[in-house]
Motif scaffolding. Structure first.
Motif, short mmCIF file in Angstrom:
data_model
loop_
_atom_site.label_atom_id
_atom_site.label_comp_id
_atom_site.label_asym_id
_atom_site.label_seq_id
_atom_site.Cartn_x
_atom_site.Cartn_y
_atom_site.Cartn_z
N ALA A 73 13.78 6.64 8.06
CA ALA A 73 13.50 6.19 6.70
C ALA A 73 12.27 6.88 6.14
CB ALA A 73 13.29 4.67 6.69
N ASP A 74 12.32 7.22 4.86
CA ASP A 74 11.19 7.84 4.17
C ASP A 74 10.08 6.80 4.05
OD1 ASP A 74 9.40 9.10 2.54
OD2 ASP A 74 10.89 9.80 1.09
N THR A 75 8.90 7.09 4.58
CA THR A 75 7.81 6.10 4.58
C THR A 75 7.02 6.08 3.29
OG1 THR A 75 6.30 7.71 5.59
CG2 THR A 75 7.56 6.27 7.08
N ALA A 76 7.16 7.09 2.44
CA ALA A 76 6.36 7.14 1.21
C ALA A 76 6.58 5.92 0.32
CB ALA A 76 6.65 8.43 0.45
N PRO A 77 7.84 5.51 0.07
CA PRO A 77 8.03 4.31 -0.76
C PRO A 77 7.46 3.06 -0.12
CG PRO A 77 10.05 5.60 -0.62
CD PRO A 77 9.12 6.16 0.40
N VAL A 78 7.54 2.96 1.21
CA VAL A 78 7.01 1.78 1.89
C VAL A 78 5.50 1.68 1.68
CG1 VAL A 78 6.70 0.64 4.12
CG2 VAL A 78 8.84 1.81 3.61
N VAL A 79 4.82 2.81 1.83
CA VAL A 79 3.37 2.85 1.62
C VAL A 79 3.05 2.45 0.18
CG1 VAL A 79 1.33 4.33 1.52
CG2 VAL A 79 2.97 4.58 3.40
N ALA A 80 3.82 3.00 -0.77
CA ALA A 80 3.59 2.68 -2.19
C ALA A 80 3.84 1.20 -2.48
CB ALA A 80 4.49 3.55 -3.07
N LEU A 81 4.89 0.65 -1.87
CA LEU A 81 5.20 -0.77 -2.05
C LEU A 81 4.09 -1.65 -1.49
CD1 LEU A 81 9.00 -0.93 -1.15
CD2 LEU A 81 7.99 -1.48 -3.36
N ARG A 82 3.65 -1.33 -0.29
CA ARG A 82 2.61 -2.13 0.36
C ARG A 82 1.31 -2.07 -0.45
NH1 ARG A 82 3.11 -3.88 5.57
NH2 ARG A 82 0.87 -3.64 5.89
N ASP A 83 0.97 -0.88 -0.92
CA ASP A 83 -0.25 -0.74 -1.73
C ASP A 83 -0.14 -1.54 -3.02
OD1 ASP A 83 -1.36 0.90 0.16
OD2 ASP A 83 -1.00 2.78 -0.93
N ALA A 84 1.01 -1.43 -3.66
CA ALA A 84 1.21 -2.14 -4.93
C ALA A 84 1.12 -3.65 -4.73
CB ALA A 84 2.56 -1.77 -5.53
N TYR A 85 1.73 -4.15 -3.67
CA TYR A 85 1.74 -5.60 -3.41
C TYR A 85 0.35 -6.08 -3.01
CZ TYR A 85 4.09 -10.01 -2.33
OH TYR A 85 4.51 -11.32 -2.34
#
Length: 241
Positions: A73-85
């Protein structure tokens, strides 16, 4: 020795007695004000998260040949989601004192366990377009729920404020805990009227939030569930009428 209290002692007793009677409604107003502040902060935080969520590009799903190892899985969206939340929902001032949960735990409670997997730092769940659309819908629902509860809290605030004034007016007619004989019928009717009106309100939809009993939720940390009924009951029980 005389047991008649001095005038200042009488006034102190009456003041303390009135405080005891009014304490449930006063406490309820404090609870409601705090809840209103927290709900507004959470609604704004969720709205900010939704704005940032809209800007996160999903990962387009690709067809993997049969027999090929699964793509990581591409981790970039996960990092962005976690930062946003973290920078919105988890950053409300009261988060630690009220919730004290990890990011993944809070997402699971807020949106459901299926969404929590998307936010996990070691997640194998792709942030695909369908997942994004579903998360957007879940966030919008959470915002709507906050707005609904805010409306219920405002209605409760207005009601409790009105009842507090009426109970205070009833207390102001007394200069002791003994109701004069000529006033007893009026006193009883007034107190009973307040109880009846409030009980009728409590059976209305205003005091339901989905299937949850509004008062049980709002006053769960108190020794009572219905502040107006408790205040009037204290008054009735403490006077000689």
């Amino acid at each position: 020795m005389s047991t008649t209290p001095a005038p200042d002692g009488t006034q102190w007793f009456l003041h303390t007695w009135q405080d005891h009677i009014l304490d449930p409604v006063e406490t309820a107003l404090d609870v409601l004000a705090r809840e209103q502040t927290e709900l507004a902060a959470e609604r704004e935080a969720l709205d900010d998260f939704l704005t940032r969520l809209d800007r996160i590009d999903p990962v387009e799903q690709r067809t993997v040949p049969v027999g090929s190892p699964p793509e990581r899985a591409d981790t970039a969206p996960v990092v962005a989601l976690r930062d946003a939340y973290s920078e919105t929902v988890l950053s409300v001032e009261h988060f630690e004192t009220v919730y004290d949960e990890t990011l993944v735990e809070n997402v699971a409670i807020e949106f459901g366990p299926d969404y929590a997997a998307v936010f996990h730092p070691e997640s194998n769940v792709q942030f695909s377009p369908p997942v994004k659309r579903s998360l957007v819908a879940a966030t919008e629902q959470a915002i709507d729920e906050r707005e609904s509860l805010e409306r219920a809290v405002k209605l409760e605030q207005r009601a409790i404020t009105s009842y507090r004034e009426r109970i205070q007016c009833l207390l102001d007619t007394l200069d002791s805990t003994v109701v004069p004989e000529w006033y007893r019928e009026t006193f009883r009717e007034t107190a009973t009227g307040i109880l009846s009106e409030r009980q009728e309100e409590l059976h209305s939809s205003v005091h339901r939030f989905d299937t949850m009993d509004f008062c049980s939720y709002m006053y769960e940390e108190q020794l009572w569930t219905h502040p107006v009924l408790t205040s009037v009951a204290r008054l009735q029980e403490s006077v000689d009428s």
